[in-house]
Motif scaffolding. Structure first.
Motif, PDB file in Angstrom:
ATOM      1  N   GLN A  37      31.214  38.137  35.910  1.00  0.00           N
ATOM      2  CA  GLN A  37      31.265  39.740  35.798  1.00  0.00           C
ATOM      3  C   GLN A  37      32.859  40.187  35.534  1.00  0.00           C
ATOM      4  O   GLN A  37      33.499  39.633  36.100  1.00  0.00           O
ATOM      5  N   LYS A  38      33.005  41.085  34.683  1.00  0.00           N
ATOM      6  CA  LYS A  38      34.132  41.442  34.167  1.00  0.00           C
ATOM      7  C   LYS A  38      35.006  42.170  35.288  1.00  0.00           C
ATOM      8  O   LYS A  38      34.195  42.913  36.118  1.00  0.00           O
ATOM      9  N   VAL A  39      36.218  41.831  35.193  1.00  0.00           N
ATOM     10  CA  VAL A  39      37.193  42.653  36.327  1.00  0.00           C
ATOM     11  C   VAL A  39      37.312  44.046  35.445  1.00  0.00           C
ATOM     12  O   VAL A  39      37.835  44.263  34.466  1.00  0.00           O
ATOM     13  N   LEU A  40      36.966  44.945  36.257  1.00  0.00           N
ATOM     14  CA  LEU A  40      37.337  46.344  35.643  1.00  0.00           C
ATOM     15  C   LEU A  40      38.241  46.981  35.855  1.00  0.00           C
ATOM     16  O   LEU A  40      38.860  47.180  36.880  1.00  0.00           O
ATOM     17  N   ILE A  41      38.983  47.468  34.695  1.00  0.00           N
ATOM     18  CA  ILE A  41      40.242  48.252  34.806  1.00  0.00           C
ATOM     19  C   ILE A  41      39.913  49.711  34.348  1.00  0.00           C
ATOM     20  O   ILE A  41      39.318  49.829  33.205  1.00  0.00           O
ATOM     21  N   PRO A  42      40.072  50.611  35.376  1.00  0.00           N
ATOM     22  CA  PRO A  42      39.635  51.903  35.033  1.00  0.00           C
ATOM     23  C   PRO A  42      40.465  52.548  33.728  1.00  0.00           C
ATOM     24  O   PRO A  42      41.701  52.215  33.499  1.00  0.00           O
ATOM     25  N   SER A  43      39.761  53.490  33.202  1.00  0.00           N
ATOM     26  CA  SER A  43      40.281  54.078  31.971  1.00  0.00           C
ATOM     27  C   SER A  43      40.098  55.323  32.036  1.00  0.00           C
ATOM     28  O   SER A  43      38.921  55.790  32.440  1.00  0.00           O
TER      29      SER A  43
END
Length: 284
Positions: A136-142
């Motif tokens: 699962q990808k580590v989510l970096i908010p944008s």
């Protein structure tokens, strides 16, 4: 602008920094199956968005079975998923593009142009021997800022007002038997909105599961005015979205979604209901 991208197109670009891949797999009646399938295996780097939890709001008296999400909540969801205004978003599912097209439409509605649906879907990607992962990808908010395209949406009162009007075509995207009112496995009333013609959404794909060409899509809607107003609906506003996409591919310039669709229409007791086939095409 094309809206469909091939498996090989994504394979060549999947690790580019502005690409966000979104897994939209979902089965009606089995609401957890899509997320479970994602956890088991997905296209590397993909994030998961759930049709009912992320791409719809809670059901109320009106608005249909999959009401559009609140815009502020949706932009927050997109931002947390790493989708920003500069992102190129590729959506896929295993439901013939129906769920992916819902995300495609929502992003277009929010003014985001760089969004595409992956042709064929996850199973075809897997069968082609392309990479899959359970990580699962580590989510970096944008940050995502919406510019809502209100002209893409139509509400029930406008549908009521435009029934039978010259220059307006109403398209029902459900299977023919549901459109004619012969069966209704989901909603409490069978039939269709008076004056609507039937173009089953799944016929936008060929026997091989690939989306039809622009010319083939145009043939599906032959006889309809490309510059007239076209209003598309289905049962709950989800499977109408692939027809909206197909119509745009075919060169129709004024295509609008009745998001509440049939399940919203029948929530108003005063609304008329038709059964059988419509004999005349509207909007010619």
């Amino acid at each position: 602008m094309k809206n469909i991208v091939s498996l090989k197109w994504l394979l060549a670009r999947m690790y580019e920094s502005d690409i966000v891949i979104v897994d939209c797999r979902f089965q009606l009646g089995k609401p957890e199956s899509g997320r479970e399938a994602y956890k088991e295996s997905h296209i590397p780097g993909a994030v998961y968005l759930d049709l009912e939890k992320d791409l719809s709001s809670a059901i109320t008296e009106h608005g249909g079975r999959h009401p559009l999400p609140d815009i502020a909540e949706l932009t927050g969801t997109l931002s947390r998923a790493g989708i920003g205004n500069a992102s190129r978003v590729i959506a896929y599912d295993d439901q013939g593009g129906a769920m992916a097209s819902r995300l495609w439409w929502l992003l277009k509605y929010l003014g985001h142009e760089q969004v595409f649906v992956l042709d064929e879907g996850f199973t075809a990607w897997q069968k082609a021997g392309f990479p899959v992962s359970a990580d699962q990808k580590v989510l970096i908010p944008s940050p995502f800022f919406a510019t809502v395209q209100h002209n893409m949406l139509v509400e029930v009162d406008e549908v009521q007002e435009k029934l039978g009007k010259a220059g307006v075509t109403l398209i029902d995207s459900r299977e023919a038997a549901r459109y004619r009112g012969e069966v209704e496995p989901i909603d409490r009333v069978a039939g269709h909105i008076p004056g609507a013609i039937n173009r089953f959404w799944a016929e936008g794909r060929g026997a091989d599961g690939q989306w039809k060409s622009a010319e083939e899509q145009a043939a599906r809607f032959e006889g309809l005015a490309k510059d007239g107003e076209t209003i598309v609906y289905c049962g709950s506003g989800v499977t109408a979205c692939p027809n909206v996409l197909a119509l745009q591919e075919a060169g129709f310039t004024n295509v609008r979604l009745y998001a509440g669709s049939w399940s919203d229409w029948i929530s108003f007791p005063e609304n008329q209901i038709a059964v059988g086939d419509e004999v005349a095409l509207k909007g010619e």
